[in-house]
Design a protein around this motif. Sequence first.
Motif, PDB file in Angstrom:
ATOM      1  N   ARG A  17       0.835  -1.202   0.000  1.00 19.38           N
ATOM      2  CA  ARG A  17       0.000   0.000   0.000  1.00 19.38           C
ATOM      3  C   ARG A  17       0.872   1.255   0.000  1.00 19.38           C
ATOM      4  NH1 ARG A  17      -3.110   0.854   4.637  1.00 19.38           N
ATOM      5  NH2 ARG A  17      -4.323   2.345   3.419  1.00 19.38           N
ATOM      6  N   HIS A  18       0.734   2.054  -1.045  1.00 18.72           N
ATOM      7  CA  HIS A  18       1.359   3.377  -1.133  1.00 18.72           C
ATOM      8  C   HIS A  18       0.284   4.349  -1.629  1.00 18.72           C
ATOM      9  CE1 HIS A  18       5.253   1.356  -0.708  1.00 18.72           C
ATOM     10  NE2 HIS A  18       4.866   0.544  -1.674  1.00 18.72           N
ATOM     11  N   PRO A  19      -0.737   4.599  -0.816  1.00 18.71           N
ATOM     12  CA  PRO A  19      -1.945   5.255  -1.336  1.00 18.71           C
ATOM     13  C   PRO A  19      -1.786   6.719  -1.735  1.00 18.71           C
ATOM     14  CG  PRO A  19      -2.078   4.970   1.043  1.00 18.71           C
ATOM     15  CD  PRO A  19      -0.860   4.227   0.600  1.00 18.71           C
ATOM     16  N   TYR A  20      -0.762   7.408  -1.242  1.00 15.82           N
ATOM     17  CA  TYR A  20      -0.670   8.842  -1.495  1.00 15.82           C
ATOM     18  C   TYR A  20       0.580   9.229  -2.279  1.00 15.82           C
ATOM     19  CZ  TYR A  20      -3.856   8.414   2.462  1.00 15.82           C
ATOM     20  OH  TYR A  20      -4.881   8.033   3.305  1.00 15.82           O
TER      21      TYR A  20
ATOM     22  N   TYR B  44       2.525   5.484   6.894  1.00 16.33           N
ATOM     23  CA  TYR B  44       3.946   5.332   6.610  1.00 16.33           C
ATOM     24  C   TYR B  44       4.155   5.382   5.105  1.00 16.33           C
ATOM     25  CZ  TYR B  44       8.496   3.153   5.932  1.00 16.33           C
ATOM     26  OH  TYR B  44       9.773   2.898   5.530  1.00 16.33           O
ATOM     27  N   THR B  45       5.078   6.228   4.650  1.00 17.40           N
ATOM     28  CA  THR B  45       5.384   6.347   3.223  1.00 17.40           C
ATOM     29  C   THR B  45       6.807   5.845   2.997  1.00 17.40           C
ATOM     30  OG1 THR B  45       6.121   8.648   3.489  1.00 17.40           O
ATOM     31  CG2 THR B  45       3.817   8.298   2.959  1.00 17.40           C
ATOM     32  N   ASN B  46       6.919   4.616   2.549  1.00 13.98           N
ATOM     33  CA  ASN B  46       8.208   3.941   2.453  1.00 13.98           C
ATOM     34  C   ASN B  46       9.131   4.569   1.415  1.00 13.98           C
ATOM     35  OD1 ASN B  46       9.916   1.659   3.253  1.00 13.98           O
ATOM     36  ND2 ASN B  46       9.603   0.938   1.164  1.00 13.98           N
ATOM     37  N   ARG B  47       8.568   5.190   0.405  1.00 19.02           N
ATOM     38  CA  ARG B  47       9.395   5.780  -0.651  1.00 19.02           C
ATOM     39  C   ARG B  47       9.837   7.205  -0.343  1.00 19.02           C
ATOM     40  NH1 ARG B  47       5.723   3.571  -5.753  1.00 19.02           N
ATOM     41  NH2 ARG B  47       5.860   1.355  -5.214  1.00 19.02           N
ATOM     42  N   SER B  48       9.431   7.718   0.792  1.00 20.63           N
ATOM     43  CA  SER B  48       9.826   9.076   1.202  1.00 20.63           C
ATOM     44  C   SER B  48      11.048   8.968   2.104  1.00 20.63           C
ATOM     45  CB  SER B  48       8.663   9.764   1.927  1.00 20.63           C
ATOM     46  OG  SER B  48       7.512   9.789   1.114  1.00 20.63           O
ATOM     47  N   GLU B  49      12.225   8.920   1.489  1.00 22.97           N
ATOM     48  CA  GLU B  49      13.454   8.663   2.229  1.00 22.97           C
ATOM     49  C   GLU B  49      14.132   9.952   2.675  1.00 22.97           C
ATOM     50  OE1 GLU B  49      16.039   6.241  -0.074  1.00 22.97           O
ATOM     51  OE2 GLU B  49      14.692   4.515  -0.117  1.00 22.97           O
ATOM     52  N   CYS B  50      14.712   9.892   3.870  1.00 29.83           N
ATOM     53  CA  CYS B  50      15.519  10.998   4.381  1.00 29.83           C
ATOM     54  C   CYS B  50      16.730  10.393   5.074  1.00 29.83           C
ATOM     55  CB  CYS B  50      14.713  11.842   5.363  1.00 29.83           C
ATOM     56  SG  CYS B  50      15.494  13.420   5.782  1.00 29.83           S
ATOM     57  N   TYR B  51      17.808  11.153   5.144  1.00 29.38           N
ATOM     58  CA  TYR B  51      19.095  10.597   5.562  1.00 29.38           C
ATOM     59  C   TYR B  51      19.515  11.159   6.911  1.00 29.38           C
ATOM     60  CZ  TYR B  51      18.777   9.302   0.725  1.00 29.38           C
ATOM     61  OH  TYR B  51      18.313   8.789  -0.454  1.00 29.38           O
ATOM     62  N   GLU B  52      20.002  10.261   7.774  1.00 28.57           N
ATOM     63  CA  GLU B  52      20.382  10.619   9.134  1.00 28.57           C
ATOM     64  C   GLU B  52      21.783  10.109   9.441  1.00 28.57           C
ATOM     65  OE1 GLU B  52      18.728   8.588  12.416  1.00 28.57           O
ATOM     66  OE2 GLU B  52      18.897   6.606  11.509  1.00 28.57           O
ATOM     67  N   GLU B  53      22.328  10.591  10.551  1.00 30.75           N
ATOM     68  CA  GLU B  53      23.553  10.033  11.098  1.00 30.75           C
ATOM     69  C   GLU B  53      23.200   9.034  12.186  1.00 30.75           C
ATOM     70  OE1 GLU B  53      26.345  12.781  12.624  1.00 30.75           O
ATOM     71  OE2 GLU B  53      27.157  13.318  10.676  1.00 30.75           O
ATOM     72  N   VAL B  54      23.784   7.837  12.123  1.00 31.98           N
ATOM     73  CA  VAL B  54      23.615   6.860  13.194  1.00 31.98           C
ATOM     74  C   VAL B  54      24.860   6.869  14.067  1.00 31.98           C
ATOM     75  CG1 VAL B  54      22.019   5.379  11.932  1.00 31.98           C
ATOM     76  CG2 VAL B  54      24.486   5.027  11.666  1.00 31.98           C
ATOM     77  N   PRO B  55      24.764   6.411  15.311  1.00 32.74           N
ATOM     78  CA  PRO B  55      25.933   6.421  16.208  1.00 32.74           C
ATOM     79  C   PRO B  55      27.101   5.624  15.640  1.00 32.74           C
ATOM     80  CG  PRO B  55      23.928   6.045  17.462  1.00 32.74           C
ATOM     81  CD  PRO B  55      23.546   5.979  16.011  1.00 32.74           C
ATOM     82  N   GLU B  56      28.300   6.159  15.835  1.00 34.36           N
ATOM     83  CA  GLU B  56      29.511   5.485  15.403  1.00 34.36           C
ATOM     84  C   GLU B  56      30.292   4.908  16.579  1.00 34.36           C
ATOM     85  OE1 GLU B  56      31.829   8.053  12.930  1.00 34.36           O
ATOM     86  OE2 GLU B  56      30.167   8.520  11.573  1.00 34.36           O
TER      87      GLU B  56
ATOM     88  N   LEU C  43       9.087  16.997   1.089  1.00 32.30           N
ATOM     89  CA  LEU C  43       7.996  17.682   1.789  1.00 32.30           C
ATOM     90  C   LEU C  43       6.644  17.398   1.141  1.00 32.30           C
ATOM     91  CD1 LEU C  43       9.480  21.175   2.762  1.00 32.30           C
ATOM     92  CD2 LEU C  43       9.182  19.137   4.180  1.00 32.30           C
ATOM     93  N   LYS C  44       6.572  17.418  -0.177  1.00 33.17           N
ATOM     94  CA  LYS C  44       5.311  17.122  -0.848  1.00 33.17           C
ATOM     95  C   LYS C  44       4.860  15.695  -0.553  1.00 33.17           C
ATOM     96  CE  LYS C  44       5.544  20.358  -4.748  1.00 33.17           C
ATOM     97  NZ  LYS C  44       5.582  20.501  -6.236  1.00 33.17           N
ATOM     98  N   GLN C  45       5.808  14.765  -0.497  1.00 36.84           N
ATOM     99  CA  GLN C  45       5.456  13.377  -0.210  1.00 36.84           C
ATOM    100  C   GLN C  45       4.921  13.211   1.208  1.00 36.84           C
ATOM    101  OE1 GLN C  45       8.968  11.082  -1.018  1.00 36.84           O
ATOM    102  NE2 GLN C  45       8.962  11.543  -3.208  1.00 36.84           N
ATOM    103  N   LEU C  46       5.474  13.973   2.163  1.00 29.25           N
ATOM    104  CA  LEU C  46       5.005  13.883   3.540  1.00 29.25           C
ATOM    105  C   LEU C  46       3.692  14.618   3.757  1.00 29.25           C
ATOM    106  CD1 LEU C  46       8.368  14.376   5.499  1.00 29.25           C
ATOM    107  CD2 LEU C  46       7.163  12.235   5.040  1.00 29.25           C
ATOM    108  N   VAL C  47       3.441  15.653   2.974  1.00 30.47           N
ATOM    109  CA  VAL C  47       2.212  16.440   3.136  1.00 30.47           C
ATOM    110  C   VAL C  47       1.031  15.783   2.436  1.00 30.47           C
ATOM    111  CG1 VAL C  47       1.112  18.651   2.571  1.00 30.47           C
ATOM    112  CG2 VAL C  47       3.441  18.607   3.484  1.00 30.47           C
ATOM    113  N   ALA C  48       1.273  15.073   1.343  1.00 26.64           N
ATOM    114  CA  ALA C  48       0.191  14.515   0.529  1.00 26.64           C
ATOM    115  C   ALA C  48      -0.823  13.692   1.328  1.00 26.64           C
ATOM    116  CB  ALA C  48       0.778  13.682  -0.617  1.00 26.64           C
ATOM    117  N   PRO C  49      -0.415  12.816   2.267  1.00 26.83           N
ATOM    118  CA  PRO C  49      -1.420  12.045   3.007  1.00 26.83           C
ATOM    119  C   PRO C  49      -2.386  12.904   3.812  1.00 26.83           C
ATOM    120  CG  PRO C  49       0.736  11.011   3.214  1.00 26.83           C
ATOM    121  CD  PRO C  49       0.950  12.346   2.569  1.00 26.83           C
ATOM    122  N   PHE C  50      -1.996  14.124   4.168  1.00 32.37           N
ATOM    123  CA  PHE C  50      -2.871  14.959   4.979  1.00 32.37           C
ATOM    124  C   PHE C  50      -4.070  15.495   4.202  1.00 32.37           C
ATOM    125  CE2 PHE C  50       1.086  15.313   7.514  1.00 32.37           C
ATOM    126  CZ  PHE C  50       0.576  14.922   8.748  1.00 32.37           C
ATOM    127  N   PHE C  51      -4.110  15.280   2.876  1.00 27.71           N
ATOM    128  CA  PHE C  51      -5.334  15.598   2.146  1.00 27.71           C
ATOM    129  C   PHE C  51      -6.483  14.697   2.599  1.00 27.71           C
ATOM    130  CE2 PHE C  51      -2.301  17.382  -1.052  1.00 27.71           C
ATOM    131  CZ  PHE C  51      -2.812  18.680  -1.057  1.00 27.71           C
TER     132      PHE C  51
END
Length: 482
Positions: free
Chosen positions: A98-101, A311-323, A212-220
């Motif tokens: 399911r990727h409805p939005y 949850y929007t699996n294709r809306s990826e963002c990048y973080e730092e994980v502990p080293e 941002l558009k991908q994260l906002v779209a479900p709020f319609f």
Amino acid sequence: MLPSPFSCGLSAESPGHATRRPGRPGVALSLTLAVTAFMGAGPALAQAQATGALIPSFKDYPVAAVMASLLFLIVVAMMIYGVRHFMFTMNRLTGVQRHPYIDIAVARWPMITVFIAAHNEEKVIAGCIEALLNTDYPADRLKIIPVNDRSKDGTGEIIDSYVARFPSRISPFHRSTGKAGKSAALKDALHFAEGDIAIIFDADYVPGRGLLKQLVAPFFDPEIGAVMGRVVPVNSGANLLTRMLDLERSGGYQVDQQARMNLNLLPQYGGTVGGVRLSAVEAVGGWHDDTLAEDTDITFRLMLNGWKTVYTNRSECYEEVPEEWSVRIKQVTRWAKGHNQVMTRYWWKFATSAYLTPGQRFDGLLLLFVFVIPLVMLVGWGLALGLYFLNAGSLLSSLIPIFALMIYGTLGNFAAFFEIVVAVLIDGNRRRLRLLPFNMLGFLVSLFAISGAVWSLLLDRIFKREMVWDKTIRYRTKAVEQ
């Protein structure tokens, strides 16, 4: 490694006869005795059958019988979690995704406010601000608020330099007093939001141009209260720990979160790379600042009051994980304490909410108790070893520990590893699977860290200690302004 309990043989000693029965009982009888021992039916069967002397009763072995009963309950709990992981894995492999939005690209985009949580983030804050300034979201519908929570490094100066260059797009919130922690800082900053949608990032995250558009779209959809995107480590190649955490993130998001989305269960808002509907937050009691896991807190309050999370699996963002392992342990400890705070507050309300289906209630409760399971597993290990060395009857010492370890090994401990394998295969990088055995090290570290967090939380409650937010260290070199 402990010797196999099966190598000891099965004795048939009873309190009144010091004789040994020749041979061993048949397979069917052994299995019957094992099942009845687990189910606590030993005393009744002991009176009914001549072979009952093999089964210790509550009268003869009360401590061992209680330990065996507890171990049985723990094994059942681990099997439930194991089946849950396996169901999620199979759904991700064979179910309808399911990727409805995700296809909403052109719309009348609403006014939104993006918050950047920052505390001593001079190494990373510039990268996050730059990425948001380059987004394709309409500039006149976007307000950026960096939340500088009492930083003692150059974070405030970096933010102000961007404000001077983009005064119409960035409105800083410098916080010098008030309660410590991200949740408290965001609670104060949310009062300055414009529009009904708040998107939140941690300062080390680098959002893509179209995120941002991908994260906002479900709020319609007016029923949506919160949205979560996928988190991907940007420093996965730094060392063995970061590579292991990359595998862990893949399993958690690519399989676990997406499967819950597919099955209409409980995708979890993770506090960053996501957003909330402010009117929904207000409707369920506002933003709470008395927890270390404000994201889990708002997720469950929204769900038990009838709002949905996406949850929007294709809306990826990048973080730092502990080293570093010390940083990782502090991070896991904070997660565990915050999550268990939420568990103690809402488990009963969630279990009885009229807005949820039985499946959502059941999965939500399993999710709420997930940071208690490591301690339960340690108790189970202790019970299994205790029964073995206690030698409380040959049947208990021979069968129960090996059954417990078999179930833990095939369903409990390694169930999450099924998800990791499938996530890596879906991501298309099979070479990463060579690192999978090393994740046992991470598993053991998390096991003891989370167990310690449970005890620490109990002590906090008893002594009424205020919990402290442990900030995750950043490793990126300080950004140089152009």
